[in-house]
Design a protein around this motif. Structure first.
Motif, PDB file in Angstrom:
ATOM      1  N   PHE A  37     -20.500  -1.453  -5.621  1.00 45.62           N
ATOM      2  CA  PHE A  37     -20.070  -0.199  -6.254  1.00 45.62           C
ATOM      3  C   PHE A  37     -18.720   0.157  -5.654  1.00 45.62           C
ATOM      4  CE2 PHE A  37     -20.041   4.537  -6.451  1.00 45.62           C
ATOM      5  CZ  PHE A  37     -20.095   4.666  -7.833  1.00 45.62           C
ATOM      6  N   LEU A  38     -17.649  -0.314  -6.297  1.00 51.18           N
ATOM      7  CA  LEU A  38     -16.305  -0.243  -5.721  1.00 51.18           C
ATOM      8  C   LEU A  38     -15.317   0.328  -6.738  1.00 51.18           C
ATOM      9  CD1 LEU A  38     -16.322  -3.860  -4.211  1.00 51.18           C
ATOM     10  CD2 LEU A  38     -17.072  -1.744  -3.089  1.00 51.18           C
ATOM     11  N   PRO A  39     -15.467   1.575  -7.131  1.00 47.91           N
ATOM     12  CA  PRO A  39     -14.593   2.136  -8.173  1.00 47.91           C
ATOM     13  C   PRO A  39     -13.135   2.252  -7.749  1.00 47.91           C
ATOM     14  CG  PRO A  39     -15.948   3.857  -7.176  1.00 47.91           C
ATOM     15  CD  PRO A  39     -16.475   2.548  -6.665  1.00 47.91           C
ATOM     16  N   TRP A  40     -12.848   2.138  -6.453  1.00 44.00           N
ATOM     17  CA  TRP A  40     -11.475   2.263  -5.964  1.00 44.00           C
ATOM     18  C   TRP A  40     -10.725   0.930  -5.956  1.00 44.00           C
ATOM     19  CZ3 TRP A  40     -15.926   2.749  -3.115  1.00 44.00           C
ATOM     20  CH2 TRP A  40     -16.201   1.710  -2.223  1.00 44.00           C
ATOM     21  N   ASP A  41     -11.425  -0.173  -6.098  1.00 42.78           N
ATOM     22  CA  ASP A  41     -10.805  -1.484  -5.937  1.00 42.78           C
ATOM     23  C   ASP A  41      -9.983  -1.851  -7.169  1.00 42.78           C
ATOM     24  OD1 ASP A  41     -11.145  -4.702  -6.311  1.00 42.78           O
ATOM     25  OD2 ASP A  41     -10.932  -4.139  -4.211  1.00 42.78           O
ATOM     26  N   LYS A  42      -8.710  -2.229  -6.957  1.00 47.72           N
ATOM     27  CA  LYS A  42      -7.804  -2.545  -8.061  1.00 47.72           C
ATOM     28  C   LYS A  42      -7.560  -4.040  -8.232  1.00 47.72           C
ATOM     29  CE  LYS A  42      -7.339   1.708  -9.120  1.00 47.72           C
ATOM     30  NZ  LYS A  42      -8.080   2.202 -10.304  1.00 47.72           N
ATOM     31  N   GLY A  43      -7.939  -4.839  -7.251  1.00 46.36           N
ATOM     32  CA  GLY A  43      -7.821  -6.279  -7.404  1.00 46.36           C
ATOM     33  C   GLY A  43      -6.474  -6.869  -7.025  1.00 46.36           C
ATOM     34  N   PHE A  44      -5.556  -6.052  -6.510  1.00 46.22           N
ATOM     35  CA  PHE A  44      -4.236  -6.554  -6.116  1.00 46.22           C
ATOM     36  C   PHE A  44      -3.620  -5.575  -5.121  1.00 46.22           C
ATOM     37  CE2 PHE A  44      -3.990  -4.209 -10.098  1.00 46.22           C
ATOM     38  CZ  PHE A  44      -2.995  -3.268  -9.860  1.00 46.22           C
ATOM     39  N   PRO A  45      -2.588  -6.005  -4.386  1.00 47.87           N
ATOM     40  CA  PRO A  45      -2.009  -5.129  -3.364  1.00 47.87           C
ATOM     41  C   PRO A  45      -1.265  -3.947  -3.968  1.00 47.87           C
ATOM     42  CG  PRO A  45      -0.732  -7.142  -3.554  1.00 47.87           C
ATOM     43  CD  PRO A  45      -1.965  -7.339  -4.391  1.00 47.87           C
ATOM     44  N   SER A  46      -1.012  -2.969  -3.138  1.00 46.81           N
ATOM     45  CA  SER A  46      -0.304  -1.770  -3.578  1.00 46.81           C
ATOM     46  C   SER A  46       1.113  -2.111  -4.029  1.00 46.81           C
ATOM     47  CB  SER A  46      -0.234  -0.759  -2.430  1.00 46.81           C
ATOM     48  OG  SER A  46       0.744   0.221  -2.687  1.00 46.81           O
ATOM     49  N   PRO A  47       1.495  -1.756  -5.256  1.00 44.90           N
ATOM     50  CA  PRO A  47       2.875  -1.990  -5.689  1.00 44.90           C
ATOM     51  C   PRO A  47       3.897  -1.311  -4.780  1.00 44.90           C
ATOM     52  CG  PRO A  47       1.489  -1.479  -7.574  1.00 44.90           C
ATOM     53  CD  PRO A  47       0.662  -1.205  -6.350  1.00 44.90           C
ATOM     54  N   ALA A  48       3.530  -0.173  -4.210  1.00 43.26           N
ATOM     55  CA  ALA A  48       4.455   0.517  -3.306  1.00 43.26           C
ATOM     56  C   ALA A  48       4.709  -0.309  -2.054  1.00 43.26           C
ATOM     57  CB  ALA A  48       3.894   1.891  -2.938  1.00 43.26           C
ATOM     58  N   LEU A  49       3.675  -0.966  -1.539  1.00 45.56           N
ATOM     59  CA  LEU A  49       3.848  -1.815  -0.359  1.00 45.56           C
ATOM     60  C   LEU A  49       4.609  -3.088  -0.717  1.00 45.56           C
ATOM     61  CD1 LEU A  49       3.294  -2.274   2.643  1.00 45.56           C
ATOM     62  CD2 LEU A  49       1.131  -3.372   1.995  1.00 45.56           C
ATOM     63  N   VAL A  50       4.342  -3.637  -1.888  1.00 46.30           N
ATOM     64  CA  VAL A  50       5.094  -4.813  -2.349  1.00 46.30           C
ATOM     65  C   VAL A  50       6.589  -4.511  -2.325  1.00 46.30           C
ATOM     66  CG1 VAL A  50       5.591  -6.295  -4.333  1.00 46.30           C
ATOM     67  CG2 VAL A  50       3.218  -5.732  -3.766  1.00 46.30           C
ATOM     68  N   ASP A  51       6.973  -3.370  -2.881  1.00 42.64           N
ATOM     69  CA  ASP A  51       8.391  -3.007  -2.953  1.00 42.64           C
ATOM     70  C   ASP A  51       8.966  -2.713  -1.575  1.00 42.64           C
ATOM     71  OD1 ASP A  51       8.148  -3.293  -5.675  1.00 42.64           O
ATOM     72  OD2 ASP A  51       8.074  -1.139  -6.097  1.00 42.64           O
ATOM     73  N   LEU A  52       8.198  -2.049  -0.732  1.00 43.71           N
ATOM     74  CA  LEU A  52       8.686  -1.703   0.604  1.00 43.71           C
ATOM     75  C   LEU A  52       8.968  -2.953   1.428  1.00 43.71           C
ATOM     76  CD1 LEU A  52       9.279   0.261   2.918  1.00 43.71           C
ATOM     77  CD2 LEU A  52       6.818   0.320   3.392  1.00 43.71           C
ATOM     78  N   LEU A  53       8.063  -3.918   1.379  1.00 47.18           N
ATOM     79  CA  LEU A  53       8.249  -5.135   2.164  1.00 47.18           C
ATOM     80  C   LEU A  53       9.360  -6.014   1.589  1.00 47.18           C
ATOM     81  CD1 LEU A  53       4.515  -6.057   2.845  1.00 47.18           C
ATOM     82  CD2 LEU A  53       6.163  -5.158   4.496  1.00 47.18           C
ATOM     83  N   SER A  54       9.495  -6.009   0.276  1.00 45.05           N
ATOM     84  CA  SER A  54      10.511  -6.851  -0.365  1.00 45.05           C
ATOM     85  C   SER A  54      11.909  -6.282  -0.198  1.00 45.05           C
ATOM     86  CB  SER A  54      10.200  -7.007  -1.859  1.00 45.05           C
ATOM     87  OG  SER A  54       8.949  -7.621  -2.054  1.00 45.05           O
ATOM     88  N   SER A  55      12.011  -4.952  -0.243  1.00 44.98           N
ATOM     89  CA  SER A  55      13.327  -4.316  -0.168  1.00 44.98           C
ATOM     90  C   SER A  55      13.202  -2.945   0.488  1.00 44.98           C
ATOM     91  CB  SER A  55      13.923  -4.181  -1.575  1.00 44.98           C
ATOM     92  OG  SER A  55      15.220  -3.626  -1.515  1.00 44.98           O
ATOM     93  N   PRO A  56      13.065  -2.911   1.818  1.00 47.43           N
ATOM     94  CA  PRO A  56      12.907  -1.615   2.492  1.00 47.43           C
ATOM     95  C   PRO A  56      14.153  -0.760   2.325  1.00 47.43           C
ATOM     96  CG  PRO A  56      13.238  -3.383   4.087  1.00 47.43           C
ATOM     97  CD  PRO A  56      13.033  -4.034   2.760  1.00 47.43           C
ATOM     98  N   PRO A  57      13.984   0.522   2.076  1.00 44.91           N
ATOM     99  CA  PRO A  57      15.150   1.397   1.926  1.00 44.91           C
ATOM    100  C   PRO A  57      15.889   1.542   3.248  1.00 44.91           C
ATOM    101  CG  PRO A  57      13.135   2.693   2.012  1.00 44.91           C
ATOM    102  CD  PRO A  57      12.714   1.258   1.950  1.00 44.91           C
ATOM    103  N   PRO A  58      17.174   1.803   3.197  1.00 41.13           N
ATOM    104  CA  PRO A  58      17.924   1.991   4.446  1.00 41.13           C
ATOM    105  C   PRO A  58      17.485   3.263   5.153  1.00 41.13           C
ATOM    106  CG  PRO A  58      19.282   2.563   2.555  1.00 41.13           C
ATOM    107  CD  PRO A  58      18.029   1.946   2.007  1.00 41.13           C
TER     108      PRO A  58
END
Length: 289
Positions: A37-58
């Protein structure tokens, strides 16, 4: 975890109604994973974290020029990243793909069984591919209580002193009742390395505190109140709202918020009806000596 529908929310609130303390809450989460019973599970990483790690803001704070620690030190030693309450581990795999030795911590053994399945079945998906010149970090799954030291000795050993260079919190705090927030803030202060960074994806920021949880309402002011005052018990009203007028000065050793911004992308549940992002990201560090 995402904000569930009213029916699911009622089930979650009822499920946790008798739980007190981290051990009891852990057992309740484990039961949900066992029941799938996992209604919170999206099946993939957070898009916000993907963007932060790929291109952290200055950084706009000259005292803290780097929002994220480099995945490795000048000597080549790999930095350690911790994701408490990692669930099925999508964000752990993402951090490892960006070069960190990533530790997924869960109090639920059943959650980590699922995380290992995800690693085996999805670990080669494009979102987890490494960038040119980046060597993938190790992934370690840890069953343990975030609020106790046992997992540190078992996984890191005495020599490592139980410190992490990067800690990521998304939905971990929202899963904890307000009475546990003082312990949460103290623990992050203890676990973060002297030059480390704590990254919080703040969610849910929009729901009234009176609706309870999980997930519990977490506007940015909750982070700003607790993290600079590690271990301090703060007052809340009967409606669940933080009593800001009763908050004292920050602790001398409390964490410092060095950046705060809204991500361009996040999980679907982090948008309002008009398509506007409601989540925030905050970056935290120990105070400069």
């Amino acid at each position: 975890m995402s904000t569930p529908t009213p029916d699911v929310r009622t089930q979650l609130v009822s499920h946790f109604s008798t739980a007190t303390g981290s051990t009891a809450h852990g057992q309740k989460w484990d039961e949900l994973y066992q029941a799938n019973f996992l209604p919170w599970d999206k099946g993939f990483p957070s898009p916000a974290l993907v963007d932060l790690l790929s291109s952290p803001p200055p950084s706009t704070n000259p005292a803290y020029p780097n929002l994220l620690p480099s995945p490795s030190s000048a000597t080549g030693k790999r930095k350690k990243a911790l994701v408490p309450g990692c669930g099925k581990g999508y964000d752990v795999l993402l951090l490892a793909a960006h070069g960190y030795d990533a530790y997924g911590l869960e109090i639920s053994a059943n959650a980590l069984k699922e995380a290992k399945k995800v690693e085996g079945e999805k670990g080669n998906e494009e979102v987890y591919s490494t960038r040119k010149g980046v060597e993938r970090g190790a992934v370690t799954w840890v069953v343990g209580d975030f609020f106790e030291d046992g997992f540190l000795r078992d996984v890191l050993g005495e020599a490592e002193q139980g410190k992490f260079d990067l800690i990521y919190d998304y939905t971990f705090l929202s899963a904890l009742p307000p009475v546990m927030r003082s312990a949460w803030s103290r623990r992050f202060n203890e676990l973060l390395a002297p030059e480390g960074r704590l990254i919080c994806l703040e969610f849910p920021t929009y729901k009234p505190a009176s609706t309870g949880g999980p997930p519990w309402a977490l506007p940015p002011k909750i982070y700003m109140a607790h993290l600079p005052r590690p271990g301090e018990e703060l007052s809340y009203g009967e409606d669940g709202e933080l009593l800001e007028e009763k908050i004292g000065e920050p602790s001398r050793n409390g964490l410092v918020r060095i950046a705060h911004w809204q991500p361009e992308r996040t999980h679907e549940i982090g948008y309002d009806a008009d398509g506007k992002v409601t989540d925030w990201i905050s970056a935290w560090a120990h105070p400069q000596v």
